[in-house]
Motif scaffolding. Structure first.
Motif, PDB file in Angstrom:
ATOM      1  N   ASP A   1      35.332  10.142  58.353  1.00 47.10           N
ATOM      2  CA  ASP A   1      36.166   9.223  59.143  1.00 47.10           C
ATOM      3  C   ASP A   1      37.643   9.469  58.874  1.00 47.10           C
ATOM      4  OD1 ASP A   1      34.150   8.025  60.380  1.00 47.10           O
ATOM      5  OD2 ASP A   1      34.178   6.139  59.232  1.00 47.10           O
ATOM      6  N   SER A   2      37.979   9.587  57.585  1.00 49.76           N
ATOM      7  CA  SER A   2      39.386   9.753  57.228  1.00 49.76           C
ATOM      8  C   SER A   2      39.925  11.063  57.785  1.00 49.76           C
ATOM      9  CB  SER A   2      39.570   9.757  55.709  1.00 49.76           C
ATOM     10  OG  SER A   2      38.826   8.732  55.143  1.00 49.76           O
ATOM     11  N   ALA A   3      39.129  12.125  57.651  1.00 54.18           N
ATOM     12  CA  ALA A   3      39.601  13.423  58.136  1.00 54.18           C
ATOM     13  C   ALA A   3      39.728  13.401  59.655  1.00 54.18           C
ATOM     14  CB  ALA A   3      38.647  14.524  57.683  1.00 54.18           C
ATOM     15  N   THR A   4      38.840  12.662  60.329  1.00 55.77           N
ATOM     16  CA  THR A   4      38.927  12.567  61.788  1.00 55.77           C
ATOM     17  C   THR A   4      40.244  11.917  62.202  1.00 55.77           C
ATOM     18  OG1 THR A   4      36.535  12.322  61.848  1.00 55.77           O
ATOM     19  CG2 THR A   4      37.723  11.747  63.861  1.00 55.77           C
ATOM     20  N   LYS A   5      40.661  10.886  61.426  1.00 56.45           N
ATOM     21  CA  LYS A   5      41.939  10.217  61.752  1.00 56.45           C
ATOM     22  C   LYS A   5      43.103  11.194  61.646  1.00 56.45           C
ATOM     23  CE  LYS A   5      40.476   5.695  60.127  1.00 56.45           C
ATOM     24  NZ  LYS A   5      40.375   4.990  58.867  1.00 56.45           N
TER      25      LYS A   5
ATOM     26  N   LEU B   1      36.485  16.783  64.167  1.00 58.01           N
ATOM     27  CA  LEU B   1      36.097  17.694  63.086  1.00 58.01           C
ATOM     28  C   LEU B   1      35.324  18.892  63.638  1.00 58.01           C
ATOM     29  CD1 LEU B   1      34.876  15.156  60.370  1.00 58.01           C
ATOM     30  CD2 LEU B   1      37.091  16.295  60.563  1.00 58.01           C
ATOM     31  N   PRO B   2      35.445  20.062  63.011  1.00 58.92           N
ATOM     32  CA  PRO B   2      34.646  21.214  63.430  1.00 58.92           C
ATOM     33  C   PRO B   2      33.181  21.011  63.072  1.00 58.92           C
ATOM     34  CG  PRO B   2      35.950  21.739  61.489  1.00 58.92           C
ATOM     35  CD  PRO B   2      36.337  20.362  61.895  1.00 58.92           C
ATOM     36  N   ARG B   3      32.316  21.920  63.569  1.00 54.67           N
ATOM     37  CA  ARG B   3      30.894  21.825  63.222  1.00 54.67           C
ATOM     38  C   ARG B   3      30.724  22.042  61.720  1.00 54.67           C
ATOM     39  NH1 ARG B   3      28.831  25.276  67.555  1.00 54.67           N
ATOM     40  NH2 ARG B   3      27.232  26.035  66.119  1.00 54.67           N
ATOM     41  N   PRO B   4      29.668  21.467  61.126  1.00 57.67           N
ATOM     42  CA  PRO B   4      29.461  21.611  59.677  1.00 57.67           C
ATOM     43  C   PRO B   4      29.490  23.083  59.233  1.00 57.67           C
ATOM     44  CG  PRO B   4      27.903  20.037  60.561  1.00 57.67           C
ATOM     45  CD  PRO B   4      28.662  20.594  61.727  1.00 57.67           C
ATOM     46  N   ARG B   5      30.136  23.315  58.089  1.00 60.29           N
ATOM     47  CA  ARG B   5      30.196  24.637  57.450  1.00 60.29           C
ATOM     48  C   ARG B   5      30.801  25.720  58.334  1.00 60.29           C
ATOM     49  NH1 ARG B   5      25.979  22.083  55.281  1.00 60.29           N
ATOM     50  NH2 ARG B   5      24.672  22.548  57.058  1.00 60.29           N
TER      51      ARG B   5
ATOM     52  N   ILE C   1      51.919  17.015  61.002  1.00 61.03           N
ATOM     53  CA  ILE C   1      52.121  17.298  59.569  1.00 61.03           C
ATOM     54  C   ILE C   1      51.979  18.792  59.331  1.00 61.03           C
ATOM     55  CG2 ILE C   1      51.397  16.825  57.208  1.00 61.03           C
ATOM     56  CD1 ILE C   1      50.061  14.263  58.229  1.00 61.03           C
ATOM     57  N   ASP C   2      50.911  19.379  59.877  1.00 60.74           N
ATOM     58  CA  ASP C   2      50.683  20.817  59.649  1.00 60.74           C
ATOM     59  C   ASP C   2      49.538  21.266  60.542  1.00 60.74           C
ATOM     60  OD1 ASP C   2      50.951  23.331  58.557  1.00 60.74           O
ATOM     61  OD2 ASP C   2      49.839  22.891  56.703  1.00 60.74           O
ATOM     62  N   GLU C   3      49.421  22.561  60.710  1.00 66.01           N
ATOM     63  CA  GLU C   3      48.255  23.136  61.366  1.00 66.01           C
ATOM     64  C   GLU C   3      47.366  23.659  60.248  1.00 66.01           C
ATOM     65  OE1 GLU C   3      48.337  25.012  65.690  1.00 66.01           O
ATOM     66  OE2 GLU C   3      48.955  26.386  64.125  1.00 66.01           O
ATOM     67  N   ALA C   4      46.081  23.332  60.284  1.00 69.53           N
ATOM     68  CA  ALA C   4      45.243  23.636  59.117  1.00 69.53           C
ATOM     69  C   ALA C   4      43.868  24.128  59.542  1.00 69.53           C
ATOM     70  CB  ALA C   4      45.090  22.381  58.270  1.00 69.53           C
ATOM     71  N   LEU C   5      43.227  24.864  58.649  1.00 68.26           N
ATOM     72  CA  LEU C   5      41.812  25.192  58.851  1.00 68.26           C
ATOM     73  C   LEU C   5      41.002  24.117  58.147  1.00 68.26           C
ATOM     74  CD1 LEU C   5      41.821  29.038  58.345  1.00 68.26           C
ATOM     75  CD2 LEU C   5      41.154  27.798  60.408  1.00 68.26           C
ATOM     76  N   VAL C   6      40.060  23.559  58.874  1.00 71.56           N
ATOM     77  CA  VAL C   6      39.307  22.427  58.340  1.00 71.56           C
ATOM     78  C   VAL C   6      37.833  22.822  58.248  1.00 71.56           C
ATOM     79  CG1 VAL C   6      38.667  20.016  58.764  1.00 71.56           C
ATOM     80  CG2 VAL C   6      40.964  20.828  59.370  1.00 71.56           C
ATOM     81  N   ALA C   7      37.192  22.458  57.135  1.00 74.39           N
ATOM     82  CA  ALA C   7      35.753  22.723  56.987  1.00 74.39           C
ATOM     83  C   ALA C   7      35.076  21.453  56.515  1.00 74.39           C
ATOM     84  CB  ALA C   7      35.523  23.845  55.981  1.00 74.39           C
TER      85      ALA C   7
ATOM     86  N   LEU D   1      40.602  20.609  53.624  1.00 69.72           N
ATOM     87  CA  LEU D   1      41.735  20.867  54.509  1.00 69.72           C
ATOM     88  C   LEU D   1      42.503  22.048  53.934  1.00 69.72           C
ATOM     89  CD1 LEU D   1      42.956  17.135  54.733  1.00 69.72           C
ATOM     90  CD2 LEU D   1      41.456  18.334  56.357  1.00 69.72           C
ATOM     91  N   HIS D   2      42.471  23.186  54.620  1.00 71.77           N
ATOM     92  CA  HIS D   2      43.201  24.368  54.146  1.00 71.77           C
ATOM     93  C   HIS D   2      44.561  24.365  54.832  1.00 71.77           C
ATOM     94  CE1 HIS D   2      39.566  26.659  52.500  1.00 71.77           C
ATOM     95  NE2 HIS D   2      39.147  25.469  52.841  1.00 71.77           N
ATOM     96  N   VAL D   3      45.538  23.773  54.168  1.00 72.80           N
ATOM     97  CA  VAL D   3      46.855  23.605  54.781  1.00 72.80           C
ATOM     98  C   VAL D   3      47.808  24.671  54.235  1.00 72.80           C
ATOM     99  CG1 VAL D   3      46.490  21.125  55.034  1.00 72.80           C
ATOM    100  CG2 VAL D   3      47.620  21.995  52.981  1.00 72.80           C
TER     101      VAL D   3
END
Ligand SMILES: Nc1nc2c(ncn2[C@@H]2O[C@H](COP(=O)(O)OP(=O)(O)OP(=O)(O)O)[C@@H](O)[C@H]2O)c(=O)[nH]1
Ligand SMILES: [Mg+2]
Length: 436
Positions: free
Chosen positions: A30-34, A39-43, A59-65, A81-83
């Motif tokens: 939930d927090s990451a969705t905010k 969110l991307p698909r799992p894994r 804030i930034d463009e990030a790779l999210v897993a 969050l890979h920021v």
């Protein structure tokens, strides 16, 4: 009450190319969705714009897993969050996350603790992970990755064998009116207990090896004043660590430098030059030099005029130093190792010799499995002692023998953290820092 969701910077602190902020717990998704919108698909990594929910500013463009529990490291829902590794970006995200309900900054080692609680890691694996994170050389990483993994497997095997022996002993109690069966069982059980006990004692003895791998191969650099000891230490460390000067008696304290010699941890100890002196501080330095030599695995004896080495418990390599000052003739005639830190002559040979000695000292453990911590050693020895006691129980008292075997089982369960681990958890997890 739902448990807290924790977050922390799990990579090194910036500035860096990339920084990884990790969230774990029921509110992670939930927090990451905010932050991310969706969110991307799992894994699978997905590129997302992270925005401050307060004003939708970027804030930034990030790779999210995302890693849904229970199949994640902690067993809970996890987001990474890979920021960009910017201090400003990291602080902004931490401030935003800190404001979200149910979220708080993680305590040191808390991610690993949750993994342990969820049964993802046992205590031996937690200690191995701590060692891996602290490892500075390949040998130390190997201790964590290979040797302790073997111990983790051995512990499971020991426990299984003990439970079988317990079952057999208890069967002996049930059959106690059939003397033949009992005697046969007894001698088999006794042989197995003795073999297991020997195996565990041998395992406990590997602890000294682990200690050496952790602290490194210790090399004391000894010799008369002005031999060039500090210059050699600085040269091998490729850093200006010790003061050098033409004034004899420059070095007073013993100075330790940790080196990675081709993957091997080596600690060089620069020491005070040895001579008769009335200077009380220099005398203290010389006493420290002798202590360093006594604790060393190898002594490098340096002398610019082939002064013979003192008597040391460790093996000694005698080296003619400042070889650039020798005449051409004496250099040709000199039989032993001669080095010059000014021209670099002989240094590769010397490094090769130190490496060879370090390698044979650090890599000669016959066993794949190594008991790496005093806590582990204690538990393994407690189990072996209980087996010893089980062996010396009088034949007529199989109940006593069963009780001793149960004590051995409990010691192995302490080893892996199945039981009685509350009081040691703090000590183990305090070695971890925040984000691990
Ligand atoms: N020519 C020459 N001089 C050297 C060499 N190594 C060191 N020196 C010089 O020898 C002097 C003493 O060097 P140090 O490294 O301080 O000697 P040390 O053995 O640590 O001396 P103490 O700390 O006093 O025991 C300095 O002036 C160095 O520059 C070398 O390989 N060749
Ligand atoms: Mg010196």
């Amino acid at each position: 009450m739902p448990r807290d969701t924790i977050f922390a910077l799990s990579s090194g602190s910036g500035p860096a190319g990339v920084a990884i902020i990790r969230l774990s717990g029921p509110a992670a998704f939930d927090s990451a969705t905010k932050l991310c919108g969706g969110l991307p698909r799992p894994r699978q990594m997905g590129l997302r714009r992270l925005r401050d929910p307060a004003d939708a500013s970027l804030i930034d463009e990030a790779l999210v897993a995302v890693f849904p529990g229970p199949g994640s490291f902690t067993g809970e829902d996890v987001v990474e969050l890979h920021v960009h590794g910017s201090v400003a970006v990291i602080r902004h995200i931490a401030a935003v996350l800190g404001e979200m309900p149910g979220l708080r900054g993680a305590d040191p080692g808390e991610f690993t603790y949750r993994a342990f609680e969820a049964g993802k890691l046992d205590l031996v694996e937690v200690e191995a992970l701590g060692d891996l994170l602290a490892a500075e050389t390949r040998v130390q990483a190997r201790l964590a990755q290979i040797h302790q993994q073997h111990l983790h497997r051995a512990a499971e095997d020991w426990r299984r064998q003990m439970l079988e022996l317990l079952a057999l002993t208890e069967a002996g109690i049930d059959f106690s009116d059939e003397a033949d069966v009992v005697t046969q069982l007894d001698s088999q059980v006794e042989r197995d207990i003795a073999a297991l006990m020997a195996q565990m004692r041998a395992a406990a003895a590997t602890f000294s090896h682990a200690e050496r791998m952790r602290r490194g191969f210790r090399v004391a650099v000894m010799g008369p004043p002005n031999a060039g000891k500090s210059t050699l230490v600085n040269t091998l460390a490729a850093r200006d660590i010790a003061i050098t000067s033409p004034i004899p008696g420059t070095t007073r304290d013993s100075i330790e430098v940790h080196l990675d010699l081709g993957g091997l941890p080596v600690t060089l100890i620069d020491t005070a030059g040895l001579r008769e002196t009335l200077d009380s501080i220099e005398q203290m330095g010389i006493a420290r030099a002798e202590v360093a030599a006594a604790s060393a695995d190898l002594v490098l004896w340096l002398s610019p005029d082939d002064m013979p080495a003192g008597d040391y418990s460790a093996p000694v390599i005698s080296i003619r130093s400042r070889s650039d000052e020798m005449s051409h003739q004496s250099r040709v005639e000199h039989a032993g190792l001669a080095i010059s830190c000014h021209t670099g002559a002989g240094l590769q040979d010397l490094i090769g010799l130190i490496r060879k000695r370090a390698e044979s000292a650090l890599m000669n453990c016959q066993s794949d499995m190594i008991v790496a911590h005093e806590r582990q050693r204690r538990a393994v020895l407690d189990a072996a002692d209980a087996l010893d006691a089980a062996l010396s129980c009088p034949e007529a008292m199989p109940e006593l023998r069963a009780e001793e075997i149960r004590r051995a089982v409990r010691a192995v369960e302490r080893l892996v953290g199945r039981i009685d681990c509350e009081e040691i958890l703090d000590a183990i997890f305090s070695r971890f820092c925040i984000g691990k």
